[in-house]
Design a protein around this motif. Sequence first.
Motif, PDB file in Angstrom:
ATOM      1  N   ARG A   1      10.322  91.561  24.066  1.00 52.90           N
ATOM      2  CA  ARG A   1       9.488  92.417  23.233  1.00 52.90           C
ATOM      3  C   ARG A   1       9.431  93.837  23.757  1.00 52.90           C
ATOM      4  NH1 ARG A   1       6.872  87.385  22.529  1.00 52.90           N
ATOM      5  NH2 ARG A   1       7.290  87.416  24.736  1.00 52.90           N
TER       6      ARG A   1
ATOM      7  N   ILE B   1       6.673  79.578  18.926  1.00 46.49           N
ATOM      8  CA  ILE B   1       7.587  80.070  19.957  1.00 46.49           C
ATOM      9  C   ILE B   1       7.146  81.444  20.455  1.00 46.49           C
ATOM     10  CG2 ILE B   1       9.920  80.975  20.316  1.00 46.49           C
ATOM     11  CD1 ILE B   1      10.935  78.670  18.559  1.00 46.49           C
ATOM     12  N   ARG B   2       6.789  82.307  19.514  1.00 47.86           N
ATOM     13  CA  ARG B   2       6.336  83.643  19.913  1.00 47.86           C
ATOM     14  C   ARG B   2       5.122  83.579  20.807  1.00 47.86           C
ATOM     15  NH1 ARG B   2       6.421  87.568  14.794  1.00 47.86           N
ATOM     16  NH2 ARG B   2       5.230  88.835  16.256  1.00 47.86           N
TER      17      ARG B   2
ATOM     18  N   GLU C   1      10.031  76.586   7.591  1.00 47.24           N
ATOM     19  CA  GLU C   1       8.706  77.084   7.899  1.00 47.24           C
ATOM     20  C   GLU C   1       8.668  77.985   9.123  1.00 47.24           C
ATOM     21  OE1 GLU C   1       5.495  74.314   7.741  1.00 47.24           O
ATOM     22  OE2 GLU C   1       6.611  73.061   6.337  1.00 47.24           O
TER      23      GLU C   1
ATOM     24  N   ASN D   1       8.513  79.389  14.578  1.00 52.56           N
ATOM     25  CA  ASN D   1       8.727  80.732  15.087  1.00 52.56           C
ATOM     26  C   ASN D   1       7.468  81.284  15.725  1.00 52.56           C
ATOM     27  OD1 ASN D   1      10.908  80.213  13.546  1.00 52.56           O
ATOM     28  ND2 ASN D   1      11.062  82.286  12.736  1.00 52.56           N
ATOM     29  N   ASP D   2       6.362  81.105  15.020  1.00 56.93           N
ATOM     30  CA  ASP D   2       5.123  81.685  15.527  1.00 56.93           C
ATOM     31  C   ASP D   2       4.677  80.970  16.788  1.00 56.93           C
ATOM     32  OD1 ASP D   2       5.101  83.561  13.576  1.00 56.93           O
ATOM     33  OD2 ASP D   2       3.787  82.454  12.217  1.00 56.93           O
TER      34      ASP D   2
ATOM     35  N   GLN E   1      10.334  79.454  33.038  1.00 55.04           N
ATOM     36  CA  GLN E   1      11.383  79.510  32.028  1.00 55.04           C
ATOM     37  C   GLN E   1      11.001  78.614  30.866  1.00 55.04           C
ATOM     38  OE1 GLN E   1      14.812  78.089  34.156  1.00 55.04           O
ATOM     39  NE2 GLN E   1      15.434  80.172  34.642  1.00 55.04           N
ATOM     40  N   LEU E   2      11.432  79.003  29.694  1.00 56.28           N
ATOM     41  CA  LEU E   2      11.157  78.187  28.518  1.00 56.28           C
ATOM     42  C   LEU E   2      12.439  77.511  28.045  1.00 56.28           C
ATOM     43  CD1 LEU E   2       9.196  77.258  26.346  1.00 56.28           C
ATOM     44  CD2 LEU E   2       9.797  79.307  25.042  1.00 56.28           C
ATOM     45  N   LEU E   3      12.425  76.195  28.104  1.00 56.64           N
ATOM     46  CA  LEU E   3      13.575  75.422  27.632  1.00 56.64           C
ATOM     47  C   LEU E   3      13.294  74.929  26.233  1.00 56.64           C
ATOM     48  CD1 LEU E   3      15.042  75.366  30.251  1.00 56.64           C
ATOM     49  CD2 LEU E   3      14.912  72.888  30.243  1.00 56.64           C
ATOM     50  N   LEU E   4      14.266  75.067  25.361  1.00 58.84           N
ATOM     51  CA  LEU E   4      14.062  74.634  23.995  1.00 58.84           C
ATOM     52  C   LEU E   4      14.861  73.361  23.761  1.00 58.84           C
ATOM     53  CD1 LEU E   4      12.644  75.675  21.471  1.00 58.84           C
ATOM     54  CD2 LEU E   4      14.836  76.587  20.753  1.00 58.84           C
TER      55      LEU E   4
ATOM     56  N   LEU F   1      12.596  85.583  24.631  1.00 60.27           N
ATOM     57  CA  LEU F   1      12.246  86.617  23.671  1.00 60.27           C
ATOM     58  C   LEU F   1      11.976  87.901  24.436  1.00 60.27           C
ATOM     59  CD1 LEU F   1       9.853  84.991  21.053  1.00 60.27           C
ATOM     60  CD2 LEU F   1      12.300  84.753  21.374  1.00 60.27           C
TER      61      LEU F   1
ATOM     62  N   LEU G   1      19.276  74.782  27.074  1.00 57.58           N
ATOM     63  CA  LEU G   1      19.119  76.003  26.298  1.00 57.58           C
ATOM     64  C   LEU G   1      17.822  76.703  26.690  1.00 57.58           C
ATOM     65  CD1 LEU G   1      20.076  77.852  24.039  1.00 57.58           C
ATOM     66  CD2 LEU G   1      18.828  76.411  22.426  1.00 57.58           C
ATOM     67  N   LEU G   2      17.961  77.886  27.227  1.00 59.32           N
ATOM     68  CA  LEU G   2      16.798  78.689  27.600  1.00 59.32           C
ATOM     69  C   LEU G   2      16.525  79.694  26.509  1.00 59.32           C
ATOM     70  CD1 LEU G   2      16.558  77.600  30.402  1.00 59.32           C
ATOM     71  CD2 LEU G   2      16.850  79.903  31.268  1.00 59.32           C
TER      72      LEU G   2
ATOM     73  N   SER H   1       6.024  82.101  24.226  1.00 58.40           N
ATOM     74  CA  SER H   1       6.824  83.062  24.981  1.00 58.40           C
ATOM     75  C   SER H   1       5.978  84.228  25.472  1.00 58.40           C
ATOM     76  CB  SER H   1       7.963  83.550  24.092  1.00 58.40           C
ATOM     77  OG  SER H   1       8.457  84.761  24.568  1.00 58.40           O
ATOM     78  N   ALA H   2       5.054  84.685  24.630  1.00 58.44           N
ATOM     79  CA  ALA H   2       4.184  85.793  25.028  1.00 58.44           C
ATOM     80  C   ALA H   2       3.341  85.404  26.234  1.00 58.44           C
ATOM     81  CB  ALA H   2       3.284  86.194  23.861  1.00 58.44           C
TER      82      ALA H   2
ATOM     83  N   ASN I   1      15.706  80.487  13.193  1.00 57.82           N
ATOM     84  CA  ASN I   1      15.609  79.037  13.193  1.00 57.82           C
ATOM     85  C   ASN I   1      16.960  78.394  12.993  1.00 57.82           C
ATOM     86  OD1 ASN I   1      13.015  79.760  13.152  1.00 57.82           O
ATOM     87  ND2 ASN I   1      12.401  78.416  11.478  1.00 57.82           N
TER      88      ASN I   1
ATOM     89  N   ALA J   1       5.314  85.312  29.407  1.00 59.95           N
ATOM     90  CA  ALA J   1       6.090  86.511  29.716  1.00 59.95           C
ATOM     91  C   ALA J   1       5.882  87.001  31.139  1.00 59.95           C
ATOM     92  CB  ALA J   1       5.772  87.616  28.718  1.00 59.95           C
TER      93      ALA J   1
ATOM     94  N   LEU K   1      11.983  72.708  10.237  1.00 57.26           N
ATOM     95  CA  LEU K   1      12.263  73.849  11.094  1.00 57.26           C
ATOM     96  C   LEU K   1      12.846  75.025  10.328  1.00 57.26           C
ATOM     97  CD1 LEU K   1      12.439  75.229  13.811  1.00 57.26           C
ATOM     98  CD2 LEU K   1      14.620  74.128  14.186  1.00 57.26           C
TER      99      LEU K   1
END
Lengths: 350, 350
Positions: B120, A100-101, A93, A97-98, A113-116, B118, B114-115, A104-105, B97, A108, A90
């Motif tokens: 933009r 997640i992006r 690399e 991130n990508d 909701q996005l739970l991590l 992002l 944890l929510l 999330s996009a 990260n 949007a 994690l």
Amino acid sequence: MSHAAQRPAGPAVRGGGRPTLEAVAALAGVGRGTVSRVINGSPRVSDRAREAVEQAIAELGYVPNRAARTLVTSRTDSIALVIPETETRLSSEPFFNDIIRGVSAELADTDMQLLLILVRTDKERDRLATYLAAHRVDGVLMVSVHEDDPIPGLLERIDMPSVLVGRRSELEPLSYVDADNAGGARMAVRHLLRRGCTRIATVTGPLDMEPARARLAGYRKALEEAGLGGDEDLVGRADFTESGGREAMRGLLGRRPDLDAVFCASDVMAAGALQVLREAGRRVPEDVAVIGFDDSIIARHTDPPLTSVRQPIEEMGRTMARLLLEEVSEEGRARRQVVLATELVVRASA
Amino acid sequence: MSHAAQRPAGPAVRGGGRPTLEAVAALAGVGRGTVSRVINGSPRVSDRAREAVEQAIAELGYVPNRAARTLVTSRTDSIALVIPETETRLSSEPFFNDIIRGVSAELADTDMQLLLILVRTDKERDRLATYLAAHRVDGVLMVSVHEDDPIPGLLERIDMPSVLVGRRSELEPLSYVDADNAGGARMAVRHLLRRGCTRIATVTGPLDMEPARARLAGYRKALEEAGLGGDEDLVGRADFTESGGREAMRGLLGRRPDLDAVFCASDVMAAGALQVLREAGRRVPEDVAVIGFDDSIIARHTDPPLTSVRQPIEEMGRTMARLLLEEVSEEGRARRQVVLATELVVRASA
DNA sequence: CTAGTGTGTGGGAGCGCTCCCACGAGGCAT
DNA sequence: ATGCCTCGTGGGAGCGCTCCCACACACTAG
């Protein structure tokens, strides 16, 4: 009227005084049912009522209470992104991130909701299992699955909508989005062959991960097609880490000092390999051509800059999210499997 | 009894048949209240009752329904990690990260969710504002705040517990966790001074961000202490990106061809600077010593490897989460502000 | 003996929503 | 006129929990 002022804070003030459905209904001069129908986009509402409700909502700044809705519908309107993180991947690399992006996009303009959820230890894995079994999310996105990870099996059993990035094996029963790892590896090795390389080695990832296996398979396939297959001394096993890449490279140089190219199953490992090659006095790409995988940020900063196979990671994230949303909303869930093309980014190392 | 079998699916089967408080109470032979007390760790329960309840919970595999609890307590037991992502920083830097890891580690044995949010576009920012105003989370963690970002102001107004990583300005009213940016920069420049450099330039980040300002201030302070301050030609402004670093470096070489060191406020910018220096035929570190900031993965892969100021990012994440949990649980919230030390990691570039 | 204090307990009320049933109004065929 | 649709609507019931009041019971003090 005057005594109303001295009445202590009444029930209307409770809970920070955020407006409820009932308040909207009262202001709009309709019933609770009608307001609910407007909010949920039911067609069975007259224009007159709809307008009145919408105005009341705007006036009060009404936002539906998610918990109340969840309680009755038992939808949670949230999905979990699960990242097993036994490795240190994690932090090094940009893959996650990508992803997640992308996810999330795609989410949007939904109200998902996005739970991590990062999973490090077995204890955390157990907690996650309980959590999922309690259906506290509508769906699960899962990244970086090892073959022996028990979570995907659990997801299947409890019939939880879920999408993996990368499959566990060739016959993955769950939905997944994957990059064409084999195709990318084959493309990379073909590029090396076109350059005139004939003793092409590879540094693999951990072979309990399907992407690592697929990249190895693509490497083998390209060599076989060129009539050069079968030399197992040219296969160095590693684990996607830089130090692993270094060690594997040392082993390869020991076994096959005459090698003229290395296809590494990740950029991080390629960076390690480059260090070892430099220490061994080999020039890149003149003596040994090197290709990485991932086209991550470090590919642009190694010396020389690394030719690498690019995966459309952000698009994979978007696709995952899209598939999951479909799977969550549909009744008869069809499992879906999508493989996205990879692309060779040529720089100086090969 | 036989007619019971042909009764259609009764109310007990609703919602997937997950056990409720009431079911636990029935099995344990106690009332709902007692079960609730056991679950919430109230001391006012006899040992006998507690044991019976615990056994019933285990037997049924009972997990409390979060939505029902939220509905009555109006706690959500979840916090949001907000990442404004107008820049492309998220993909290139492992910063996020590591923050995520730290936060997640600290939350691991809480039952806080944890929510991840992002942001933009401005539209998404508005949605977030509505979301926060509706108090759908108990607290907010916010990363990478620009001075003009309206969200922190909103957080203050609605009295939402929140912790920033990095402050907006020197007198940040909200709680925050920050690295000692000024101290780190000062340390870096002192290192350059000790090497004998006297014409030390800097490449700054965007000066509407406090970390960028603080790093510039540390640079200036070290030079003043050495009696070398005041040369504004040695200050190149950039924006934390690689191309920005390149341009700033070109500008610096144009204005002050005699410079013998550059302190860059990020590794990414330092990587850009290194490229320009190489193109200009300057050797690093012999002609020009270079120091970066962040000690990110690219610092180990540039040529030469980059001396860099390391921030304890994961620990910052953990600390943020800890402060937020305190702020959420306490009644009289004191704002807390923590600054963590930085450290110089010396490699070949200086 | 009564009054008082405390401790453990059961269960009603109600959080804010959706679901669904019932009802009135209007349209059309009989 | 009557019957029978459909359409829009209001509002009761109830999701699973916590909060809190009331109560039973066991003491101790007067």
